[in-house]
Design an enzyme around this catalytic site. Structure first.
Site, PDB file in Angstrom:
ATOM      1  N   ASN A 189      40.375  45.491  42.411  1.00  0.00           N
ATOM      2  CA  ASN A 189      40.249  46.739  41.654  1.00  0.00           C
ATOM      3  C   ASN A 189      38.847  47.276  41.917  1.00  0.00           C
ATOM      4  OD1 ASN A 189      38.322  45.713  39.612  1.00  0.00           O
ATOM      5  ND2 ASN A 189      40.072  44.457  39.030  1.00  0.00           N
TER       6      ASN A 189
ATOM      7  N   ASP B 221      43.917  38.953  43.361  1.00  0.00           N
ATOM      8  CA  ASP B 221      42.472  39.001  43.089  1.00  0.00           C
ATOM      9  C   ASP B 221      42.044  37.716  42.370  1.00  0.00           C
ATOM     10  OD1 ASP B 221      40.471  41.653  41.507  1.00  0.00           O
ATOM     11  OD2 ASP B 221      39.971  40.151  43.022  1.00  0.00           O
TER      12      ASP B 221
ATOM     13  N   SER C 177      49.280  46.837  45.829  1.00  0.00           N
ATOM     14  CA  SER C 177      49.739  47.746  44.760  1.00  0.00           C
ATOM     15  C   SER C 177      51.125  47.430  44.197  1.00  0.00           C
ATOM     16  CB  SER C 177      49.745  49.215  45.228  1.00  0.00           C
ATOM     17  OG  SER C 177      48.417  49.710  45.292  1.00  0.00           O
ATOM     18  N   THR C 178      51.785  46.385  44.675  1.00  0.00           N
ATOM     19  CA  THR C 178      53.178  46.140  44.220  1.00  0.00           C
ATOM     20  C   THR C 178      53.261  45.216  43.013  1.00  0.00           C
ATOM     21  OG1 THR C 178      53.432  44.253  45.722  1.00  0.00           O
ATOM     22  CG2 THR C 178      54.053  46.438  46.572  1.00  0.00           C
ATOM     23  N   GLY C 179      52.130  44.829  42.465  1.00  0.00           N
ATOM     24  CA  GLY C 179      52.144  43.971  41.265  1.00  0.00           C
ATOM     25  C   GLY C 179      51.727  44.764  40.049  1.00  0.00           C
ATOM     26  N   VAL C 180      50.526  44.489  39.575  1.00  0.00           N
ATOM     27  CA  VAL C 180      49.992  45.186  38.391  1.00  0.00           C
ATOM     28  C   VAL C 180      50.045  46.702  38.568  1.00  0.00           C
ATOM     29  CG1 VAL C 180      47.815  45.604  37.140  1.00  0.00           C
ATOM     30  CG2 VAL C 180      48.525  43.273  37.696  1.00  0.00           C
ATOM     31  N   TYR C 181      49.856  47.142  39.835  1.00  0.00           N
ATOM     32  CA  TYR C 181      49.808  48.608  40.068  1.00  0.00           C
ATOM     33  C   TYR C 181      51.198  49.218  40.269  1.00  0.00           C
ATOM     34  CZ  TYR C 181      44.692  48.440  40.302  1.00  0.00           C
ATOM     35  OH  TYR C 181      43.359  48.286  39.989  1.00  0.00           O
TER      36      TYR C 181
HETATM   37  N1  APR Z   1      49.633  35.442  47.564  1.00  0.00           N
HETATM   38  C1  APR Z   1      50.346  36.496  48.037  1.00  0.00           C
HETATM   39  N2  APR Z   1      50.795  37.500  47.246  1.00  0.00           N
HETATM   40  C2  APR Z   1      50.519  37.404  45.925  1.00  0.00           C
HETATM   41  C3  APR Z   1      49.782  36.341  45.356  1.00  0.00           C
HETATM   42  C4  APR Z   1      49.329  35.331  46.252  1.00  0.00           C
HETATM   43  N3  APR Z   1      48.616  34.282  45.824  1.00  0.00           N
HETATM   44  N4  APR Z   1      49.668  36.566  44.008  1.00  0.00           N
HETATM   45  C5  APR Z   1      50.333  37.702  43.756  1.00  0.00           C
HETATM   46  N5  APR Z   1      50.855  38.221  44.890  1.00  0.00           N
HETATM   47  C6  APR Z   1      51.650  39.430  45.086  1.00  0.00           C
HETATM   48  C7  APR Z   1      52.310  40.014  43.873  1.00  0.00           C
HETATM   49  O1  APR Z   1      53.562  39.387  43.633  1.00  0.00           O
HETATM   50  C8  APR Z   1      52.467  41.472  44.308  1.00  0.00           C
HETATM   51  O2  APR Z   1      53.652  41.623  45.078  1.00  0.00           O
HETATM   52  O3  APR Z   1      50.735  40.425  45.530  1.00  0.00           O
HETATM   53  C9  APR Z   1      51.273  41.717  45.230  1.00  0.00           C
HETATM   54  C10 APR Z   1      50.157  42.569  44.604  1.00  0.00           C
HETATM   55  O4  APR Z   1      50.056  42.249  43.229  1.00  0.00           O
HETATM   56  P1  APR Z   1      48.647  42.259  42.430  1.00  0.00           P
HETATM   57  O5  APR Z   1      47.882  41.070  42.805  1.00  0.00           O
HETATM   58  O6  APR Z   1      48.992  42.486  41.003  1.00  0.00           O
HETATM   59  O7  APR Z   1      47.857  43.523  43.018  1.00  0.00           O
HETATM   60  P2  APR Z   1      48.047  45.072  42.737  1.00  0.00           P
HETATM   61  O8  APR Z   1      49.429  45.428  42.352  1.00  0.00           O
HETATM   62  O9  APR Z   1      47.430  45.724  43.951  1.00  0.00           O
HETATM   63  O10 APR Z   1      47.138  45.330  41.459  1.00  0.00           O
HETATM   64  C11 APR Z   1      45.742  45.166  41.588  1.00  0.00           C
HETATM   65  O11 APR Z   1      45.713  43.676  39.758  1.00  0.00           O
HETATM   66  O12 APR Z   1      44.988  41.544  39.846  1.00  0.00           O
HETATM   67  C12 APR Z   1      44.610  42.798  39.498  1.00  0.00           C
HETATM   68  O13 APR Z   1      42.249  42.853  39.837  1.00  0.00           O
HETATM   69  C13 APR Z   1      43.477  43.309  40.346  1.00  0.00           C
HETATM   70  O14 APR Z   1      43.172  45.235  38.991  1.00  0.00           O
HETATM   71  C14 APR Z   1      43.686  44.783  40.215  1.00  0.00           C
HETATM   72  C15 APR Z   1      45.190  44.917  40.204  1.00  0.00           C
END
Ligand code: APR
Length: 170
Positions: free
Chosen positions: A23, A33, A121-125
Site C-alpha cells: 500500500n 505484504d 489488487s485481487t485481495g483486500v483491494y
Molecule cells: N503468495 C501469493 N499470493 C498471495 C499470498 C502469498 N503469500 N498471500 C495472499 N496472496 C494473494 C491473495 O489471495 C490475492 O489474490 O495475493 C492477491 C493480492 O491480495 P492482497 O495481498 O490482499 O493485495 P491487494 O489486493 O493488492 O491489497 C493490497 O492489502 O495487504 C494489504 O498492505 C496491503 O494495503 C495493501 C492491500
C-alpha cells in the site's frame, strides 16, 4: 520473455525479484505484504522507512514501484508496487497495468532477469480475479523488458485458473 504460472506462496519463490502488493504507506499490511515482511524480516521494513524518509515522503503512488532488499527471502530484491482499489464508478485498469509495467521497468534498472508477481489488487483491494488476470497478462505481454521470466504466483485454484485462461488466450 517467458510467462510461467505457479500455484503457491510468493514468499517461497526463488527469483531475482519478488513483487509485493503493497500500500502507499510502504509500511506493511496484510496479505502478500504481511507475508513478505513477516518472512523477509525487518531489513525490508527498515529500507521502506528510509524510502519514506527520503524520496517517498508522501508514500508510493498507486501504479508506481520501488525496490528494496529482499531480506531473508530467496530473492535479491522486493519490488513494492501499489495496486488500485477496484472501483465500479471509474475505470482504474490503467493503474493496475502500470503496476506490472513499472515493476518490470524497475526490474530492468536492477538487472533482474526473473520476476515473480502475485495477483495484484485481487485481495483486500477487491479487483475481480478474471479481469485482473487479463490486465496483468496483457500488460506484461505488451511491455518491452530484458526480464527473461515473468512468474505469476497464484495463491489459490481460482486465481490459477483465471491466469491460465488469459495466458492461453492472449
Ligand atoms: N503468495 C501469493 N499470493 C498471495 C499470498 C502469498 N503469500 N498471500 C495472499 N496472496 C494473494 C491473495 O489471495 C490475492 O489474490 O495475493 C492477491 C493480492 O491480495 P492482497 O495481498 O490482499 O493485495 P491487494 O489486493 O493488492 O491489497 C493490497 O492489502 O495487504 C494489504 O498492505 C496491503 O494495503 C495493501 C492491500
Amino acid at each position: 520473455m517467458k510467462i510461467t504460472l505457479v500455484h503457491g506462496d510468493l514468499t517461497e519463490q526463488h527469483a531475482d525479484a519478488l513483487v509485493n502488493a503493497a500500500n502507499s504507506s510502504l509500511l506493511g499490511g496484510g496479505g502478500v505484504d504481511g507475508a513478505i515482511h513477516r518472512k523477509g524480516g525487518p531489513e525490508i521494513l527498515a529500507e521502506c522507512r528510509r524510502l519514506r524518509a527520503s524520496h517517498y515522503g508522501r508514500g508510493l503512488a498507486t501504479g508506481h514501484a520501488v525496490a528494496t532488499t529482499a531480506g531473508r527471502l530467496h530473492a535479491r530484491w522486493v519490488i513494492h508496487t501499489v495496486g488500485p482499489v477496484h472501483s465500479t464508478e471509474e475505470d482504474r485498469s490503467p493503474l493496475l497495468a502500470s503496476c506490472y509495467r513499472e515493476s518490470l521497468r524497475v526490474a530492468d534498472e536492477l538487472g533482474a532477469r526473473t520476476v515473480a508477481f502475485p495477483a495484484i489488487s485481487t485481495g483486500v483491494y477487491r479487483w475481480p480475479m478474471d479481469d485482473a488476470a487479463r490486465i496483468a497478462v496483457e500488460a506484461v505481454r505488451s511491455t518491452q523488458t530484458a526480464v527473461e521470466e515473468v512468474r505469476f504466483v497464484l495463491f489459490d485454484e481460482r486465481a490459477y485458473a483465471a491466469f491460465a485462461e488469459w495466458v492461453g488466450n492472449l
